[in-house]
Design a protein around this motif. Sequence first.
Motif, PDB file in Angstrom:
ATOM      1  N   LYS A   1      -0.508  -3.528  13.959  1.00 22.69           N
ATOM      2  CA  LYS A   1       0.402  -3.696  12.816  1.00 22.69           C
ATOM      3  C   LYS A   1       0.721  -2.338  12.201  1.00 22.69           C
ATOM      4  O   LYS A   1       1.870  -2.057  11.847  1.00 22.69           O
ATOM      5  N   ARG A   2      -0.342  -1.491  12.082  1.00 21.35           N
ATOM      6  CA  ARG A   2      -0.162  -0.188  11.457  1.00 21.35           C
ATOM      7  C   ARG A   2       0.875   0.636  12.225  1.00 21.35           C
ATOM      8  O   ARG A   2       1.761   1.254  11.643  1.00 21.35           O
ATOM      9  N   SER A   3       0.746   0.604  13.531  1.00 25.42           N
ATOM     10  CA  SER A   3       1.688   1.424  14.314  1.00 25.42           C
ATOM     11  C   SER A   3       3.124   0.882  14.164  1.00 25.42           C
ATOM     12  O   SER A   3       4.084   1.644  14.081  1.00 25.42           O
TER      13      SER A   3
ATOM     14  N   MET B   1       8.400  -2.815   4.981  1.00 22.90           N
ATOM     15  CA  MET B   1       6.957  -2.595   5.020  1.00 22.90           C
ATOM     16  C   MET B   1       6.187  -3.883   4.698  1.00 22.90           C
ATOM     17  O   MET B   1       4.984  -3.852   4.439  1.00 22.90           O
TER      18      MET B   1
ATOM     19  N   TYR C   1       8.528   2.928   8.997  1.00 18.58           N
ATOM     20  CA  TYR C   1       8.571   3.859   7.881  1.00 18.58           C
ATOM     21  C   TYR C   1       9.215   5.183   8.316  1.00 18.58           C
ATOM     22  O   TYR C   1      10.045   5.748   7.597  1.00 18.58           O
TER      23      TYR C   1
ATOM     24  N   THR D   1      -1.260  -0.483   2.360  1.00 18.41           N
ATOM     25  CA  THR D   1      -0.981  -1.433   3.447  1.00 18.41           C
ATOM     26  C   THR D   1      -1.324  -0.796   4.792  1.00 18.41           C
ATOM     27  O   THR D   1      -1.939  -1.429   5.656  1.00 18.41           O
ATOM     28  N   LEU D   2      -0.908   0.467   4.932  1.00 21.13           N
ATOM     29  CA  LEU D   2      -1.175   1.154   6.205  1.00 21.13           C
ATOM     30  C   LEU D   2      -2.673   1.329   6.428  1.00 21.13           C
ATOM     31  O   LEU D   2      -3.167   1.231   7.552  1.00 21.13           O
TER      32      LEU D   2
ATOM     33  N   LEU E   1       4.330  -0.712  11.497  1.00 18.92           N
ATOM     34  CA  LEU E   1       4.808  -0.366  10.156  1.00 18.92           C
ATOM     35  C   LEU E   1       5.106   1.130  10.052  1.00 18.92           C
ATOM     36  O   LEU E   1       6.082   1.535   9.424  1.00 18.92           O
ATOM     37  N   GLN E   2       4.247   1.934  10.710  1.00 21.42           N
ATOM     38  CA  GLN E   2       4.468   3.388  10.669  1.00 21.42           C
ATOM     39  C   GLN E   2       5.798   3.747  11.336  1.00 21.42           C
ATOM     40  O   GLN E   2       6.550   4.575  10.830  1.00 21.42           O
TER      41      GLN E   2
ATOM     42  N   ILE F   1       2.473   1.244  -0.011  1.00 21.30           N
ATOM     43  CA  ILE F   1       2.695   1.465   1.424  1.00 21.30           C
ATOM     44  C   ILE F   1       1.433   2.093   2.033  1.00 21.30           C
ATOM     45  O   ILE F   1       0.949   1.672   3.082  1.00 21.30           O
ATOM     46  N   GLU F   2       0.904   3.092   1.325  1.00 23.50           N
ATOM     47  CA  GLU F   2      -0.320   3.757   1.809  1.00 23.50           C
ATOM     48  C   GLU F   2      -1.450   2.756   1.971  1.00 23.50           C
ATOM     49  O   GLU F   2      -2.163   2.744   2.972  1.00 23.50           O
TER      50      GLU F   2
END
Lengths: 290, 281
Positions: free
Chosen positions: B56-58, B108, B64, B48-49, B60-61, B45-46
Amino acid sequence: MTYQELKELVLAEDNGPAQYDVFFRKYPEFESAMQDRFIELCEEQKTTKWYISKQIGVNISVITRIYSKEAMMTASKLAAACYNVFHMSMQEFISGEKPPIDLPKNLSILVSSLDALEPEKRAKVLPQIKKKWLAWQMDAEPQEPFSALLLPERLKEVCADAYTDYYGPFVGGAPSRVFALSIMKLVDNDANDPAGKQFRFSQAVFMSIISDIPADYFLVRNYAKYLPVRYRSVSPMAPGKQIRKKLINDADILDTLSYILSVPSDVRGDMIGYALGQCWALTKKIPDVF
Amino acid sequence: MLMGVVIMKKNDGTQNTQVHGAGSRSAGRTVSVPAELDQVLDQMIEETLATASELKRSLLQDRYMLLQEQRREYSRGFKDADSGDKAKWKRIRRGRGYQEFALTAQAMELSLKDILERAELPVKWPNQDMENMAKKLGKCSEDTKVMLARFIKQLSPLFWQPDEDECKLLMPTPTKRVIIALENKPGWKRDQRQFVKDLGDPALSKVWQDKTHATTAPLKSLLEAGDKLGFSPAWILTFLDAGCVLLADSPISEYIMAGYSFLSQENRVVFETVVDSAIHV
């Protein structure tokens, strides 16, 4: 001694079902009652010993020995006598009753699919299934209609549908060791092994009593000939999954079923799949059976 | 050792790792994934972020955070419960549950197969028949798959079906799935015993001998046994119950494949013929 009395005695034993090996030694009257019934039916039919021996494929001396109460024939030979000479099911011969046989899941789905078809659509599908059977029969070897070698196939079918081990169908726990071993021998042996052919009549009766499945199911290829057959269906009106068992009354469906039952297991899967595909193409529906 | 390792997360954020041996009473009731697997997931997960684009990061965050919040809510619910339930919580629920693990990975956008491979637990279809069937299902439309899923539900035994009580109540963990499925597998009891003997896996033998089903086996042993028995890995790992995808192309195909693995030889032929005719229709 009647079948009902025997059944009560078998199921009433203290430690679950009676021990097969000691049971028939303890109650020889049942086998003698069956010999009497055999003689009685032969006399009713007014058939000669020679004719009976020809019909069931045994030496005439075997029939003479049954008449003099010295022996009882094997289960598959008795099934042949019931079907070819007395024109009744084996279970009817044993108990005088005609209990229905429940179809396995795959045939239940097929029969309920056929039952759900409109008559015109059904008239299209049934001849196609027969055609498929004819195509198979063209170059197939003749199948033995009564054989103890069907037992492994049937036992596997019952167990696979319910996902249970081979002891599962025998209610009240595992049968006696001797009985289990004799069944194991049949299931494990090759088709040519003589042990498979010597499935005793009393074993068939015992198996039928403790599994509550008519003896014909284990020994006769087309068990739908003289016994009523049921299939599972889910009641659409009842809440939840209320399963009901419906008797097949339609002669055309019974006729088609007898074609399907007459083929060996490896061909049967293909035939059922083909028939279901045909039904599906017409209705785009799969019925609920569970 | 993967077996029975559980991580107890304390309120202050620190972790307390406990190792339960195969014979421990609590081990069999553990429904959490092994700690190693949990760590691999966190690590992935780390990663990927770190590598995802900003948008995308925001996204997925957010997902999560939502999952973490749900987890906290769940823990709070247990804290407020009476003492009996609390004890049960302590005993049962320490790490992520199998289904929660699968759902987190899916949320994720991580492949469960990749995660398992990274944790040195490779999964594959148990035999060529299943591989071919999975390929055939890939060619079917979604409507056809729905029909086939209904068909397999009718044709296969109720035993394995995730919405049936037998599966939900008796087999909530991979160990129980493999052992109970093996115990009931059509065949003689002596065949089942011989199968465990032939595997030569002491952990699995120990679980087999424990009739109280209180011991657990390592995932690797379970997956190997499941592979030899011909069961779908998604069913063994209980990922199927959460509707997650492990090897097939969609959750519905995964469901069909699990049902297919429980069919008898004759019913497999029936099903294959129906699938073939469905593809041609």
